[in-house]
Design a protein around this motif. Structure first.
Motif, PDB file in Angstrom:
ATOM      1  N   ILE A  11       0.828  -1.215   0.000  1.00 44.71           N
ATOM      2  CA  ILE A  11       0.000   0.000   0.000  1.00 44.71           C
ATOM      3  C   ILE A  11       0.858   1.260   0.000  1.00 44.71           C
ATOM      4  O   ILE A  11       0.344   2.365   0.119  1.00 44.71           O
ATOM      5  CB  ILE A  11      -0.985   0.020   1.187  1.00 44.71           C
ATOM      6  CG1 ILE A  11      -0.238  -0.033   2.520  1.00 44.71           C
ATOM      7  CG2 ILE A  11      -1.998  -1.115   1.059  1.00 44.71           C
ATOM      8  CD1 ILE A  11      -1.102   0.226   3.737  1.00 44.71           C
ATOM      9  N   GLY A  12       2.175   1.085  -0.086  1.00 43.88           N
ATOM     10  CA  GLY A  12       3.072   2.229  -0.187  1.00 43.88           C
ATOM     11  C   GLY A  12       3.276   3.002   1.097  1.00 43.88           C
ATOM     12  O   GLY A  12       3.546   4.198   1.056  1.00 43.88           O
ATOM     13  N   SER A  13       3.202   2.337   2.235  1.00 42.20           N
ATOM     14  CA  SER A  13       3.400   3.040   3.510  1.00 42.20           C
ATOM     15  C   SER A  13       4.842   3.499   3.688  1.00 42.20           C
ATOM     16  O   SER A  13       5.109   4.429   4.436  1.00 42.20           O
ATOM     17  CB  SER A  13       2.980   2.163   4.690  1.00 42.20           C
ATOM     18  OG  SER A  13       3.920   1.126   4.897  1.00 42.20           O
ATOM     19  N   GLY A  14       5.785   2.814   3.034  1.00 42.34           N
ATOM     20  CA  GLY A  14       7.185   3.217   3.070  1.00 42.34           C
ATOM     21  C   GLY A  14       7.941   2.820   4.316  1.00 42.34           C
ATOM     22  O   GLY A  14       9.099   3.203   4.483  1.00 42.34           O
ATOM     23  N   GLN A  15       7.345   2.034   5.188  1.00 39.07           N
ATOM     24  CA  GLN A  15       8.020   1.620   6.416  1.00 39.07           C
ATOM     25  C   GLN A  15       9.301   0.854   6.121  1.00 39.07           C
ATOM     26  O   GLN A  15      10.306   1.032   6.795  1.00 39.07           O
ATOM     27  CB  GLN A  15       7.078   0.777   7.281  1.00 39.07           C
ATOM     28  CG  GLN A  15       5.871   1.528   7.790  1.00 39.07           C
ATOM     29  CD  GLN A  15       6.274   2.695   8.667  1.00 39.07           C
ATOM     30  OE1 GLN A  15       7.048   2.568   9.594  1.00 39.07           O
ATOM     31  NE2 GLN A  15       5.736   3.863   8.346  1.00 39.07           N
ATOM     32  N   CYS A  16       9.268   0.014   5.118  1.00 43.11           N
ATOM     33  CA  CYS A  16      10.447  -0.783   4.787  1.00 43.11           C
ATOM     34  C   CYS A  16      11.574   0.097   4.241  1.00 43.11           C
ATOM     35  O   CYS A  16      12.721  -0.029   4.663  1.00 43.11           O
ATOM     36  CB  CYS A  16      10.094  -1.871   3.782  1.00 43.11           C
ATOM     37  SG  CYS A  16       9.337  -1.268   2.251  1.00 43.11           S
ATOM     38  N   ALA A  17      11.248   0.978   3.322  1.00 40.14           N
ATOM     39  CA  ALA A  17      12.262   1.844   2.719  1.00 40.14           C
ATOM     40  C   ALA A  17      12.869   2.797   3.741  1.00 40.14           C
ATOM     41  O   ALA A  17      14.064   3.080   3.702  1.00 40.14           O
ATOM     42  CB  ALA A  17      11.660   2.624   1.558  1.00 40.14           C
ATOM     43  N   MET A  18      12.049   3.286   4.659  1.00 41.32           N
ATOM     44  CA  MET A  18      12.567   4.186   5.695  1.00 41.32           C
ATOM     45  C   MET A  18      13.449   3.448   6.689  1.00 41.32           C
ATOM     46  O   MET A  18      14.442   3.993   7.163  1.00 41.32           O
ATOM     47  CB  MET A  18      11.420   4.882   6.428  1.00 41.32           C
ATOM     48  CG  MET A  18      10.749   5.947   5.583  1.00 41.32           C
ATOM     49  SD  MET A  18       9.544   6.915   6.504  1.00 41.32           S
ATOM     50  CE  MET A  18       8.230   5.736   6.729  1.00 41.32           C
ATOM     51  N   SER A  19      13.104   2.206   6.998  1.00 37.95           N
ATOM     52  CA  SER A  19      13.867   1.472   8.012  1.00 37.95           C
ATOM     53  C   SER A  19      15.110   0.791   7.452  1.00 37.95           C
ATOM     54  O   SER A  19      16.066   0.565   8.188  1.00 37.95           O
ATOM     55  CB  SER A  19      12.974   0.438   8.708  1.00 37.95           C
ATOM     56  OG  SER A  19      12.583  -0.574   7.816  1.00 37.95           O
ATOM     57  N   LEU A  20      15.120   0.480   6.150  1.00 39.26           N
ATOM     58  CA  LEU A  20      16.244  -0.256   5.588  1.00 39.26           C
ATOM     59  C   LEU A  20      16.452   0.094   4.108  1.00 39.26           C
ATOM     60  O   LEU A  20      16.185  -0.700   3.203  1.00 39.26           O
ATOM     61  CB  LEU A  20      16.004  -1.763   5.763  1.00 39.26           C
ATOM     62  CG  LEU A  20      17.188  -2.683   5.553  1.00 39.26           C
ATOM     63  CD1 LEU A  20      18.379  -2.308   6.428  1.00 39.26           C
ATOM     64  CD2 LEU A  20      16.793  -4.127   5.791  1.00 39.26           C
ATOM     65  N   PRO A  21      16.956   1.298   3.840  1.00 47.10           N
ATOM     66  CA  PRO A  21      17.121   1.738   2.448  1.00 47.10           C
ATOM     67  C   PRO A  21      18.169   0.959   1.664  1.00 47.10           C
ATOM     68  O   PRO A  21      18.210   1.068   0.437  1.00 47.10           O
ATOM     69  CB  PRO A  21      17.511   3.212   2.594  1.00 47.10           C
ATOM     70  CG  PRO A  21      18.080   3.341   3.964  1.00 47.10           C
ATOM     71  CD  PRO A  21      17.356   2.312   4.804  1.00 47.10           C
ATOM     72  N   GLU A  22      18.983   0.159   2.341  1.00 47.65           N
ATOM     73  CA  GLU A  22      19.956  -0.677   1.650  1.00 47.65           C
ATOM     74  C   GLU A  22      19.276  -1.832   0.912  1.00 47.65           C
ATOM     75  O   GLU A  22      19.827  -2.384  -0.034  1.00 47.65           O
ATOM     76  CB  GLU A  22      20.977  -1.275   2.630  1.00 47.65           C
ATOM     77  CG  GLU A  22      21.784  -0.259   3.389  1.00 47.65           C
ATOM     78  CD  GLU A  22      21.158   0.081   4.750  1.00 47.65           C
ATOM     79  OE1 GLU A  22      19.910   0.074   4.895  1.00 47.65           O
ATOM     80  OE2 GLU A  22      21.928   0.351   5.670  1.00 47.65           O
ATOM     81  N   VAL A  23      18.088  -2.191   1.358  1.00 43.52           N
ATOM     82  CA  VAL A  23      17.387  -3.351   0.812  1.00 43.52           C
ATOM     83  C   VAL A  23      16.093  -2.957   0.083  1.00 43.52           C
ATOM     84  O   VAL A  23      15.719  -3.592  -0.902  1.00 43.52           O
ATOM     85  CB  VAL A  23      17.082  -4.376   1.932  1.00 43.52           C
ATOM     86  CG1 VAL A  23      16.308  -5.571   1.404  1.00 43.52           C
ATOM     87  CG2 VAL A  23      18.374  -4.836   2.600  1.00 43.52           C
ATOM     88  N   PHE A  24      15.423  -1.903   0.550  1.00 48.10           N
ATOM     89  CA  PHE A  24      14.123  -1.519  -0.003  1.00 48.10           C
ATOM     90  C   PHE A  24      14.115  -0.060  -0.460  1.00 48.10           C
ATOM     91  O   PHE A  24      14.768   0.789   0.122  1.00 48.10           O
ATOM     92  CB  PHE A  24      13.024  -1.680   1.055  1.00 48.10           C
ATOM     93  CG  PHE A  24      12.950  -3.042   1.651  1.00 48.10           C
ATOM     94  CD1 PHE A  24      12.354  -4.087   0.962  1.00 48.10           C
ATOM     95  CD2 PHE A  24      13.476  -3.298   2.898  1.00 48.10           C
ATOM     96  CE1 PHE A  24      12.290  -5.362   1.517  1.00 48.10           C
ATOM     97  CE2 PHE A  24      13.413  -4.558   3.473  1.00 48.10           C
ATOM     98  CZ  PHE A  24      12.818  -5.596   2.772  1.00 48.10           C
ATOM     99  N   ASP A  25      13.336   0.181  -1.484  1.00 45.00           N
ATOM    100  CA  ASP A  25      13.079   1.538  -1.962  1.00 45.00           C
ATOM    101  C   ASP A  25      11.604   1.604  -2.322  1.00 45.00           C
ATOM    102  O   ASP A  25      10.878   0.620  -2.162  1.00 45.00           O
ATOM    103  CB  ASP A  25      13.960   1.856  -3.174  1.00 45.00           C
ATOM    104  CG  ASP A  25      14.072   3.346  -3.469  1.00 45.00           C
ATOM    105  OD1 ASP A  25      13.468   4.166  -2.744  1.00 45.00           O
ATOM    106  OD2 ASP A  25      14.767   3.701  -4.432  1.00 45.00           O
ATOM    107  N   GLN A  26      11.176   2.769  -2.801  1.00 45.35           N
ATOM    108  CA  GLN A  26       9.805   2.922  -3.253  1.00 45.35           C
ATOM    109  C   GLN A  26       9.785   3.410  -4.682  1.00 45.35           C
ATOM    110  O   GLN A  26      10.569   4.287  -5.057  1.00 45.35           O
ATOM    111  CB  GLN A  26       9.043   3.923  -2.379  1.00 45.35           C
ATOM    112  CG  GLN A  26       8.614   3.354  -1.051  1.00 45.35           C
ATOM    113  CD  GLN A  26       7.782   4.348  -0.285  1.00 45.35           C
ATOM    114  OE1 GLN A  26       8.335   5.263   0.314  1.00 45.35           O
ATOM    115  NE2 GLN A  26       6.480   4.173  -0.314  1.00 45.35           N
ATOM    116  N   ASP A  27       8.880   2.864  -5.463  1.00 42.28           N
ATOM    117  CA  ASP A  27       8.661   3.290  -6.832  1.00 42.28           C
ATOM    118  C   ASP A  27       8.165   4.737  -6.812  1.00 42.28           C
ATOM    119  O   ASP A  27       7.233   5.063  -6.079  1.00 42.28           O
ATOM    120  CB  ASP A  27       7.605   2.365  -7.448  1.00 42.28           C
ATOM    121  CG  ASP A  27       7.195   2.770  -8.831  1.00 42.28           C
ATOM    122  OD1 ASP A  27       6.528   3.810  -8.968  1.00 42.28           O
ATOM    123  OD2 ASP A  27       7.528   2.046  -9.775  1.00 42.28           O
TER     124      ASP A  27
END
Length: 65
Positions: A11-27
């Motif tokens: 749903i694009g909450s961005g929790q993953c990208a904010m917590s671990l930008p080495e592994v996750f980003d957002q489109d």
């Protein structure tokens, strides 16, 4: 560890990208998760587990190698 994402659940909450930008980003277009590293180094495994737990829709999963 192997990381998988299900963009149909994201749903694009961005929790993953904010917590671990080495592994996750957002489109940039839709804000959905983008997996940058499906096999992160061992020192990031605890952080990946935390990102999995932070995902409000459980769009991220891990499996043993």
């Amino acid at each position: 560890m192997h990381v998988s994402v299900d963009t149909t659940l994201c749903i694009g909450s961005g929790q993953c990208a904010m917590s671990l930008p080495e592994v996750f980003d957002q489109d940039q277009a839709e804000g959905l998760v983008v997996l940058l590293d499906a096999k992160p180094p061992r020192e990031l495994h605890d952080d990946v587990d935390e990102a999995v737990n932070r995902c409000p829709v459980q769009a991220i999963s891990t499996t043993a190698p």
